[in-house]
Design an enzyme around this catalytic site. Structure first.
Site, PDB file in Angstrom:
ATOM      1  N   GLY A  78       1.169  -1.475  -0.014  1.00  0.00           N
ATOM      2  CA  GLY A  78      -0.124   0.157  -0.536  1.00  0.00           C
ATOM      3  C   GLY A  78       1.291   1.479  -0.142  1.00  0.00           C
ATOM      4  O   GLY A  78       0.519   2.104  -0.472  1.00  0.00           O
ATOM      5  N   HIS A  79       2.204   1.177  -0.140  1.00  0.00           N
ATOM      6  CA  HIS A  79       3.090   2.407   0.071  1.00  0.00           C
ATOM      7  C   HIS A  79       3.139   2.446  -1.621  1.00  0.00           C
ATOM      8  O   HIS A  79       4.070   1.816  -2.432  1.00  0.00           O
ATOM      9  CB  HIS A  79       4.216   2.164   0.920  1.00  0.00           C
ATOM     10  CG  HIS A  79       3.893   1.650   2.026  1.00  0.00           C
ATOM     11  ND1 HIS A  79       3.567   2.629   3.265  1.00  0.00           N
ATOM     12  CD2 HIS A  79       3.880   0.666   2.228  1.00  0.00           C
ATOM     13  CE1 HIS A  79       3.347   1.947   4.111  1.00  0.00           C
ATOM     14  NE2 HIS A  79       3.342   0.888   4.147  1.00  0.00           N
ATOM     15  N   ARG A  80       2.726   3.792  -1.806  1.00  0.00           N
ATOM     16  CA  ARG A  80       3.409   4.524  -3.294  1.00  0.00           C
ATOM     17  C   ARG A  80       4.321   5.154  -3.605  1.00  0.00           C
ATOM     18  O   ARG A  80       4.409   6.567  -3.376  1.00  0.00           O
ATOM     19  CB  ARG A  80       2.312   4.704  -4.241  1.00  0.00           C
ATOM     20  CG  ARG A  80       0.955   4.032  -4.446  1.00  0.00           C
ATOM     21  CD  ARG A  80       1.281   2.740  -5.301  1.00  0.00           C
ATOM     22  NE  ARG A  80       1.146   2.838  -6.548  1.00  0.00           N
ATOM     23  CZ  ARG A  80      -0.282   3.291  -7.482  1.00  0.00           C
ATOM     24  NH1 ARG A  80      -1.214   2.262  -6.869  1.00  0.00           N
ATOM     25  NH2 ARG A  80      -0.323   3.618  -8.612  1.00  0.00           N
TER      26      ARG A  80
END
Length: 212
Positions: A78-80
């Site tokens: 979920g980390h962009r």
């Protein structure tokens, strides 16, 4: 909490300890995890281990896995990195202020470990990597990309140190695919499997092919 393993000198077959359906294992591969105490299930680091739509960890046959090896199986979690913030706002459901956040999760694809791979203590594999047959992964290596068959890699990030054999021998090993042989054929070839004489093993295999 007790140690899952009885001795640091003896591992356990993956087929006898893996319960997560997202982990698929071949024959005779084992995990020797005495110094970390947990079964192989805990080596696969899933955010949502009970879901069936997540990336799979696939491990071939005859692999040797050292204590504390870790396979990161959560995609980008979920980390962009390309967004203004890497924070996973979408997953903080308890905070109403974040209700308009977009889900930044992206899968990485299955992580594939080939046959006859040796993995050192506390080696770590990032999501979606593919490790070729016969590779050796050094202790505490951080594997961020694909590894070629019969390569020896180590370091952070892991880089190829050298190949185990000549290109010709590697080609012959991949052609033979001894890990797929029936046990009777493996038994017959055991004196050669326990040497570095790849040409002799190849000749043995060719002779058996001719008389099969």
């Amino acid at each position: 909490m007790g140690n899952y393993f009885e001795s640091p000198f003896r591992g356990k077959l993956l087929s006898e300890q893996v319960s997560n359906p997202n982990i698929r294992v071949g024959r005779y591969s084992y995990y020797s995890g005495y110094y970390h105490g947990h079964s192989f299930d805990d080596c696969a680091r899933y955010l949502m281990p009970d879901r069936d739509d997540v990336d799979k960890l696939v491990i071939g046959s005859f692999c040797s896995i050292g204590s504390g090896a870790a396979f990161i199986m959560a995609g980008n979690q979920g980390h962009r990195a390309e967004w203004a913030s890497t924070f996973p706002f979408h997953f903080m459901h308890e905070e109403p202020v974040f209700a308009g956040a977009v889900n930044g999760y992206q899968p990485a694809g299955d992580t594939l470990i080939g046959h006859d791979v040796w993995i050192g203590t506390e080696a770590m594999f990032m999501p979606g990597v593919r490790v070729g047959h016969g590779a050796i992964i050094g202790s505490r290596a951080l594997v961020t990309g694909d590894v070629e068959p019969y390569a020896i890699v180590g370091g952070n990030p892991a880089r190829t140190i050298r190949k185990r054999f000549s290109d010709g021998d590697i080609q012959n090993l991949l052609e033979m695919a001894w890990w797929d042989w029936p046990l009777a054929d493996i038994e017959a070839a055991m004196p050669l499997l326990c040497t570095g004489d790849i040409p002799a093993l190849y000749r043995h295999w060719k002779q058996r092919q001719a008389t099969a």
